[in-house]
Design an enzyme around this catalytic site. Sequence first.
Site, PDB file in Angstrom:
ATOM      1  N   ASP A   8       8.850  -5.514   5.655  1.00 38.92           N
ATOM      2  CA  ASP A   8       9.259  -4.408   4.781  1.00 38.92           C
ATOM      3  C   ASP A   8       8.971  -3.084   5.486  1.00 38.92           C
ATOM      4  OD1 ASP A   8       6.585  -3.759   4.395  1.00 38.92           O
ATOM      5  OD2 ASP A   8       6.585  -4.083   2.223  1.00 38.92           O
ATOM      6  N   CYS A  65       4.106  -7.064   6.232  1.00 38.62           N
ATOM      7  CA  CYS A  65       4.204  -5.954   5.281  1.00 38.62           C
ATOM      8  C   CYS A  65       2.930  -5.136   5.428  1.00 38.62           C
ATOM      9  CB  CYS A  65       4.475  -6.442   3.859  1.00 38.62           C
ATOM     10  SG  CYS A  65       3.145  -7.343   3.054  1.00 38.62           S
ATOM     11  N   THR A  67       0.012  -5.132   3.859  1.00 40.32           N
ATOM     12  CA  THR A  67      -1.183  -5.978   3.892  1.00 40.32           C
ATOM     13  C   THR A  67      -0.908  -7.385   4.412  1.00 40.32           C
ATOM     14  OG1 THR A  67      -0.686  -6.718   1.665  1.00 40.32           O
ATOM     15  CG2 THR A  67      -2.189  -4.825   1.881  1.00 40.32           C
ATOM     16  N   HIS A  98      -4.002 -27.322  11.285  1.00 38.41           N
ATOM     17  CA  HIS A  98      -4.311 -28.030  10.037  1.00 38.41           C
ATOM     18  C   HIS A  98      -3.178 -27.987   9.015  1.00 38.41           C
ATOM     19  CE1 HIS A  98      -8.983 -27.793  10.519  1.00 38.41           C
ATOM     20  NE2 HIS A  98      -8.386 -28.223  11.609  1.00 38.41           N
ATOM     21  N   HIS A 134      -4.567 -34.304   7.830  1.00 44.74           N
ATOM     22  CA  HIS A 134      -3.771 -33.085   7.640  1.00 44.74           C
ATOM     23  C   HIS A 134      -2.354 -33.430   7.184  1.00 44.74           C
ATOM     24  CE1 HIS A 134      -7.102 -30.874   9.093  1.00 44.74           C
ATOM     25  NE2 HIS A 134      -7.050 -31.397  10.302  1.00 44.74           N
TER      26      HIS A 134
HETATM   27  C1  RB5 Z   1       4.739  -1.660   0.164  1.00 43.49           C
HETATM   28  O1  RB5 Z   1       4.444  -0.450  -0.369  1.00 43.49           O
HETATM   29  C2  RB5 Z   1       3.541  -2.576   0.117  1.00 43.49           C
HETATM   30  O2  RB5 Z   1       3.262  -2.903  -1.209  1.00 43.49           O
HETATM   31  C3  RB5 Z   1       3.784  -3.805   0.917  1.00 43.49           C
HETATM   32  O3  RB5 Z   1       4.041  -3.458   2.235  1.00 43.49           O
HETATM   33  C4  RB5 Z   1       2.680  -4.831   0.949  1.00 43.49           C
HETATM   34  O4  RB5 Z   1       1.472  -4.270   1.319  1.00 43.49           O
HETATM   35  C5  RB5 Z   1       2.581  -5.696  -0.238  1.00 43.49           C
HETATM   36  O5  RB5 Z   1       1.826  -6.645  -0.290  1.00 43.49           O
END
Ligand code: RB5
Length: 146
Positions: A8, A65, A67, A98, A134
């Site tokens: 994203d 993304c 996080t 695994h 596994h």
């Molecule tokens: C986008 O703003 C953010 O929410 C996305 O990149 C991510 O961190 C979501 O888990």
Amino acid sequence: MKIAMANDHGATTYKLEIKKMLEEEGHTVIDCGTDSEESVDYPDYAKACADKVLSKEADLGIVLCGTGIGISIAANKIKGIRCGLCTNTTMARLTREHNDANILALGQRTTGIETCKDIVHAFIETPFSNGPRHIQRIEKIKQLEK
Ligand code: RB5
């Protein structure tokens, strides 16, 4: 190796840098976008990457993304996908050994770029162990998908 990548707007910089690294190493990258920092919805990109892996156009996938959490949650809703969110190389090695993870998730806001590059190498270079316990556990995951 053929690797599908998708991200994203929160991880475009890392996607482009990791893509460049992989291509310089001789891998083929199937880039499913996004390529800008204009806001998009990460589930759409998780699906785009998963489709390439499930169709076997790609050997493995990498999704990113901010996080790594949202896009990994979305990818793991798709039947046949085992997506591991990794913040270090041990997690990357073990999710291949695994879990036979077929997609790696990374977070641009949470993990440094050099660590992410090391994680990518650990992920793509480690084979599934094929250990009976596994295999049994992955079979149970497949049962949960039904
Ligand atoms: C986008 O703003 C953010 O929410 C996305 O990149 C991510 O961190 C979501 O888990």
